[in-house]
Design an enzyme around this catalytic site. Structure first.
Site, PDB file in Angstrom:
ATOM      1  N   GLU A  91      -2.064   2.906  10.712  1.00  0.00           N
ATOM      2  CA  GLU A  91      -2.922   3.833  10.296  1.00  0.00           C
ATOM      3  C   GLU A  91      -4.115   2.966   9.307  1.00  0.00           C
ATOM      4  O   GLU A  91      -4.503   1.176   9.051  1.00  0.00           O
ATOM      5  CB  GLU A  91      -2.835   3.895   8.629  1.00  0.00           C
ATOM      6  N   CYS A 104     -10.986  -0.388   6.213  1.00  0.00           N
ATOM      7  CA  CYS A 104      -9.772  -0.763   5.832  1.00  0.00           C
ATOM      8  C   CYS A 104      -8.487  -0.704   6.800  1.00  0.00           C
ATOM      9  O   CYS A 104      -8.409  -0.263   7.313  1.00  0.00           O
ATOM     10  CB  CYS A 104      -8.843   0.075   4.366  1.00  0.00           C
ATOM     11  N   CYS A 111       6.001  -3.523   6.993  1.00  0.00           N
ATOM     12  CA  CYS A 111       5.685  -4.721   6.641  1.00  0.00           C
ATOM     13  C   CYS A 111       7.235  -5.104   5.983  1.00  0.00           C
ATOM     14  O   CYS A 111       7.385  -4.232   5.343  1.00  0.00           O
ATOM     15  CB  CYS A 111       4.783  -5.246   5.487  1.00  0.00           C
ATOM     16  N   CYS A 115       7.292  -4.439  -1.439  1.00  0.00           N
ATOM     17  CA  CYS A 115       6.630  -5.039  -2.859  1.00  0.00           C
ATOM     18  C   CYS A 115       7.206  -3.638  -3.859  1.00  0.00           C
ATOM     19  O   CYS A 115       6.978  -2.446  -2.673  1.00  0.00           O
ATOM     20  CB  CYS A 115       5.447  -5.075  -2.828  1.00  0.00           C
ATOM     21  N   CYS A 118       5.318  -0.360  -2.812  1.00  0.00           N
ATOM     22  CA  CYS A 118       4.073   0.053  -1.673  1.00  0.00           C
ATOM     23  C   CYS A 118       4.685   1.155  -0.904  1.00  0.00           C
ATOM     24  O   CYS A 118       6.091   1.087  -0.310  1.00  0.00           O
ATOM     25  CB  CYS A 118       3.685  -1.196  -1.856  1.00  0.00           C
ATOM     26  N   GLU A 163       1.110  -7.887   5.814  1.00  0.00           N
ATOM     27  CA  GLU A 163       0.396  -9.198   4.921  1.00  0.00           C
ATOM     28  C   GLU A 163       0.835  -9.597   6.495  1.00  0.00           C
ATOM     29  O   GLU A 163       0.801 -10.096   7.088  1.00  0.00           O
ATOM     30  CB  GLU A 163       1.979  -9.700   4.044  1.00  0.00           C
ATOM     31  N   SER A 194      -6.356  -9.995   2.239  1.00  0.00           N
ATOM     32  CA  SER A 194      -5.973  -9.631   0.970  1.00  0.00           C
ATOM     33  C   SER A 194      -4.460 -10.415   1.743  1.00  0.00           C
ATOM     34  O   SER A 194      -3.992  -9.536   2.549  1.00  0.00           O
ATOM     35  CB  SER A 194      -5.968  -8.254   0.674  1.00  0.00           C
ATOM     36  N   CYS A 336      -5.263   2.714  -1.894  1.00  0.00           N
ATOM     37  CA  CYS A 336      -4.753   1.392  -2.355  1.00  0.00           C
ATOM     38  C   CYS A 336      -3.011   1.400  -2.293  1.00  0.00           C
ATOM     39  O   CYS A 336      -2.008   2.300  -2.797  1.00  0.00           O
ATOM     40  CB  CYS A 336      -4.977   1.108  -3.384  1.00  0.00           C
TER      41      CYS A 336
HETATM   42 FE1  SF4 Z   1       3.224  -5.211   2.196  1.00  0.00          FE
HETATM   43 FE2  SF4 Z   1       1.098  -5.364   1.145  1.00  0.00          FE
HETATM   44 FE3  SF4 Z   1       2.761  -3.176   0.690  1.00  0.00          FE
HETATM   45 FE4  SF4 Z   1       4.064  -5.835  -0.738  1.00  0.00          FE
HETATM   46  S1  SF4 Z   1       1.972  -4.489  -0.662  1.00  0.00           S
HETATM   47  S2  SF4 Z   1       4.464  -4.143   0.580  1.00  0.00           S
HETATM   48  S3  SF4 Z   1       2.367  -6.948   0.711  1.00  0.00           S
HETATM   49  S4  SF4 Z   1       1.883  -3.943   2.658  1.00  0.00           S
END
Ligand code: SF4
Length: 346
Positions: A91, A104, A111, A115, A118, A163, A194, A336
């Protein structure tokens, strides 16, 4: 198995063209079709003889990215789902405002960093994106911006799924094609990448010093608390992150953007603000405070507007540059930490 033509460096393309007994200027033409004119197939390269286009198609793949779905928010933010050549879906988001239009983009399908807050991390990792796939998102979102907002993209944030520093070479190559006069010729100062804080790659990025800006998804300046919400913090503790960012500032002269998602009863107290202020004293920073956008099945909650304002005020009183970001696109899960497509959810 043939490779995607956009995996080649310019030198490799020149060698391939000479091997095909073609004149060297053809390599410049092909390069221009790939990165400036944003061709989507060999057939698009209409200034090349058909025989050469056929030869290229025999020798290389052309892995094209398509828009699979487009969802618009009431605030005009739009989320595009991209279908990749192997069926993976990622996306990207376009965020218009009066003064800028920001894209973005994603660097990985899924990923691996997991985290806790997320949506992308929740569904695991599929694969890294190629240089062409990262570039395509910018080219497609730029076309979208021209069609709907009648202006070019002004800013790119590499903050979507994934990431970026786990896909270092492809991301650096894509930035190179985006900023190059032989590519999209966008200013690297308007590209912000980022990272969750991968120390060795921050040092590499500082050494490359390609003009793109660095943001750290910090979300806590307390080691134990950060480890709880971002497992990568165990591998790269805050003390090492501080040293890497000091090095980055020394090498580039640029300030660091600190991204801080405020989550209710997790990292939003004035004690948390005090620890963040202490972290920020090591190098010039700008802090973006973003209130958390809730994700189904995750326990984290959005803080009150008053809590966000108090947190920001504390930092400002410590002479730290703070932007309290208005969250955009949260009604379409484009804000975000919310990017995760249906395929990943399966
Ligand atoms: Fe990956 Fe960024 Fe989500 Fe962390 S915040 S799991 S680094 S996409």
């Amino acid at each position: 198995m043939t490779i995607d033509i956009r995996e080649l460096t310019k030198k490799q393309l020149q060698e391939a063209v000479l091997e095909m007994s073609e004149k060297s200027f053809r390599a410049n033409q092909i390069w221009e079709w790939l990165w400036k004119k944003c061709a989507r197939s060999f057939d698009d390269m209409t200034s090349l003889p058909i025989a050469l286009r056929n030869q290229l198609a025999e020798k290389f793949q052309f892995q094209t990215t398509y828009v699979d779905e487009e969802i618009k928010s009431i605030d005009k933010t739009a989320k595009l789902r991209f279908l990749l050549h192997d069926g993976q879906k990622i996306e990207g988001v376009i965020i218009p405002s009066l003064s800028r239009t920001t894209a973005c983009i994603s660097t990985q399908a899924g990923c691996p960093l997991g985290c806790g807050f997320c949506a992308t991390g929740k569904f695991g990792f599929q694969r890294n994106l190629s240089t062409g796939e990262i570039f395509d998102q910018v080219a497609i979102l730029n076309d979208y911006s021209l069609s709907y907002f009648k202006k070019q993209l002004t800013n790119i944030v590499i903050m979507g799924m994934g990431e970026p520093f786990l896909n270092f070479d492809a991301v650096m190559n894509a930035i190179d094609r985006i900023k190059s006069p032989e590519g999209l010729a966008m200013s690297p100062k308007r590209i912000t990448l980022s990272t969750a804080g991968l120390v060795p790659e921050i040092l590499r990025f500082a050494d490359i010093n390609n003009g793109a800006q660095l943001a750290i998804s910090l979300h806590s300046a307390n080691q134990l608390q950060r480890e709880r919400i971002m497992p990568i913090a165990k591998k790269y503790p805050l003390k090492d992150l501080i040293k890497a960012l000091e090095y980055y500032h020394t090498k580039t002269g640029d300030r660091v953007t600190i991204e801080y998602l405020l989550m209710s009863d997790v990292n939003d107290t004035l004690d948390d603000a005090r620890e963040l202020a202490a972290f920020c004293k090591h190098f010039p920073v700008k802090v973006n405070l973003i209130h958390y956008n809730e994700v189904p099945d995750l326990p984290y909650k959005k803080p009150s507007a008053e809590t966000v304002a108090d947190f920001g005020k504390y930092l400002e009183e410590k002479n730290i540059v703070v932007n309290i970001r208005r969250s955009r696109g949260d009604d379409i899960a484009a804000a975000c930490g919310q990017l995760a497509n249906e395929q990943t959810e399966k």
